[in-house]
Design a protein around this motif. Structure first.
Motif, PDB file in Angstrom:
ATOM      1  N   GLY A  74      49.383  39.087  28.506  1.00  0.00           N
ATOM      2  CA  GLY A  74      49.343  40.520  28.248  1.00  0.00           C
ATOM      3  C   GLY A  74      49.137  41.332  29.515  1.00  0.00           C
ATOM      4  O   GLY A  74      49.751  42.393  29.701  1.00  0.00           O
ATOM      5  N   SER A  75      48.298  40.829  30.427  1.00  0.00           N
ATOM      6  CA  SER A  75      48.084  41.539  31.702  1.00  0.00           C
ATOM      7  C   SER A  75      49.362  41.582  32.523  1.00  0.00           C
ATOM      8  O   SER A  75      49.725  42.628  33.098  1.00  0.00           O
ATOM      9  N   VAL A  76      50.075  40.470  32.563  1.00  0.00           N
ATOM     10  CA  VAL A  76      51.313  40.431  33.344  1.00  0.00           C
ATOM     11  C   VAL A  76      52.377  41.332  32.716  1.00  0.00           C
ATOM     12  O   VAL A  76      53.057  42.102  33.416  1.00  0.00           O
TER      13      VAL A  76
ATOM     14  N   ARG B 226      41.129  40.942  36.481  1.00  0.00           N
ATOM     15  CA  ARG B 226      39.706  40.936  36.842  1.00  0.00           C
ATOM     16  C   ARG B 226      38.841  41.512  35.735  1.00  0.00           C
ATOM     17  O   ARG B 226      37.725  41.045  35.484  1.00  0.00           O
ATOM     18  N   GLY B 227      39.358  42.498  35.034  1.00  0.00           N
ATOM     19  CA  GLY B 227      38.570  43.099  33.960  1.00  0.00           C
ATOM     20  C   GLY B 227      38.578  42.310  32.674  1.00  0.00           C
ATOM     21  O   GLY B 227      37.623  42.401  31.881  1.00  0.00           O
ATOM     22  N   SER B 228      39.624  41.541  32.427  1.00  0.00           N
ATOM     23  CA  SER B 228      39.741  40.834  31.147  1.00  0.00           C
ATOM     24  C   SER B 228      39.586  39.324  31.274  1.00  0.00           C
ATOM     25  O   SER B 228      39.757  38.603  30.288  1.00  0.00           O
TER      26      SER B 228
ATOM     27  N   LEU C 231      40.344  37.065  42.614  1.00  0.00           N
ATOM     28  CA  LEU C 231      41.009  38.257  42.074  1.00  0.00           C
ATOM     29  C   LEU C 231      40.509  39.530  42.765  1.00  0.00           C
ATOM     30  O   LEU C 231      41.289  40.464  42.998  1.00  0.00           O
ATOM     31  N   THR C 232      39.224  39.563  43.096  1.00  0.00           N
ATOM     32  CA  THR C 232      38.693  40.726  43.814  1.00  0.00           C
ATOM     33  C   THR C 232      39.313  40.851  45.193  1.00  0.00           C
ATOM     34  O   THR C 232      39.662  41.956  45.645  1.00  0.00           O
TER      35      THR C 232
END
Length: 369
Positions: free
Chosen positions: A13-15, A62-64, A82-83
């Motif tokens: 979903g993020s991609v 990073r958030g999910s 990721l950060t």
């Protein structure tokens, strides 16, 4: 099933969301570019679509990532990675956006102002501003990446405590580098030399091709590149033929016989210049500037609109004038005088002029043959 679907939904979903947002943003920028052809800002902003998508994807992941429950044993390492990607892509995006804004401003300025010197000055300043911005953003992004590690945060206090000593040591060690850095800023905003200027440094004639914060590149007429520290141009004299107006006056010297037809040479010079497209018509002249026992020096003065044209005018005048003299007035070319010497009045051809010979003749002695 939930263990398998949760990572797929979160990561996939993020991609997918990143691709959709990136495609929509790119389409909006393309439409804005078509509606506003007078500015290139929207088209230049499209160059940042790759770092823009990286920022979106890294931020979403990073958030999910905590909800994905994937590789929980390596959650800290993956989160820090990721950060780091988010910080690096954000710095890349800032540089691309800044470059688009600066380049658009320069293009607009170049269209409005017709003065080549002012345009070159702004171009030099813009290029150096972009280098400074890139360096600052890179340093800030690197510092932000290092601060994500706890060990670096713990060492921050000791680094700040010794900052004074380190600053002194770094200043002494990088004295030449700092001098070149400030010299580059002085050149950019002091309008001493600009990209595209014709300069003479160390006896070499060329065009300024590149100016950075530390060095300057001059392209010579024979396609060589001379790289010099920018501090050279703030500490030593140099010739800038493009400073002010690019118009130039050139000189061609001829060594001719004393019997050379000067009036005819002046007329021939005017005829040559009328047929030379590089001559700008401002001035021309021919005068005798020096003499020697065998020749006289004649100077032809010509003008042109810039350094390239003055070179063309000089070689054209030199070549055609020598050809005309050798064809129509060969006696005017330099020659070696082989005629017999003319004796002063009162001296016979066989009479000796030495004091010893005169004394011997006064006492009745004859010189031996």
């Amino acid at each position: 099933m939930e263990i398998l679907l949760r990572p797929v939904i979160v990561v996939g979903g993020s991609v997918v969301l990143t691709l959709l947002i990136g495609w929509a943003t790119d389409r909006l920028l393309r439409k804005a570019d078509d509606r506003h052809p007078e500015t290139s800002l929207w088209g230049l902003l499209r160059r940042g679509r790759v770092p823009y998508q990286l920022v979106l994807c890294a931020a979403l992941l990073r958030g999910s990532y905590a909800q994905a429950k994937l590789l929980e044993a390596h959650r800290v390492g993956i989160g820090r990675t990721l950060t780091l990607v988010l910080i690096g892509s954000a710095a890349w995006l800032v540089i691309r956006i800044t470059g688009a804004i600066v380049e658009t401003s320069y293009s607009r300025y170049a269209r409005v102002h017709r003065d080549p010197a002012r345009v070159r000055r702004v171009r030099t300043q813009v290029s150096l501003i972009m280098r400074v911005v890139s360096a600052v953003v890179g340093v800030v992004a690197t510092a932000a990446m290092l601060l994500t590690f706890p060990a670096m945060r713990a060492a921050g206090a000791s680094l700040l405590a010794s900052a004074g000593i380190l600053g002194i040591v770094a200043g002494v060690a990088a004295q030449s580098t700092l001098a070149n850095l400030f010299a580059g800023l002085q050149i950019a905003f002091g309008d001493m030399v600009r990209i595209g200027d014709t300069v003479v440094v160390d006896g070499e004639w060329g065009t300024v091709e590149e100016i950075t914060l530390t060095f300057l590149t001059v392209r010579t007429w024979d396609e060589r590149r001379i790289t010099m520290p920018v501090s050279y141009f703030t500490s030593k004299p140099f010739e800038n033929w493009s400073r002010g107006t690019p118009q130039m006056t050139g000189i061609v010297y001829f060594h001719v016989d004393h019997t050379a037809p000067l009036d005819a040479m002046r007329e021939k010079l005017r005829d040559i210049l009328r047929e030379c497209p590089a001559w700008d018509g401002r001035a021309c002249g021919l005068d005798v500037t020096d003499t020697t026992p065998n020749t006289m020096q004649v100077r032809a003065l010509v003008t042109a609109k810039d350094a390239d044209d003055i070179w063309t005018v000089r070689v054209t005048v030199r070549e055609q004038m020598i050809r005309w003299l050798s064809h129509d007035h060969p006696y005017a070319l330099p020659r070696v005088n082989t005629a017999d010497a003319t004796l002063p009045p009162g001296h016979l051809p066989g009479q000796s002029r030495s004091p010893d010979g005169a004394a011997r003749r006064a006492h009745g002695h004859r010189d031996s043959p």
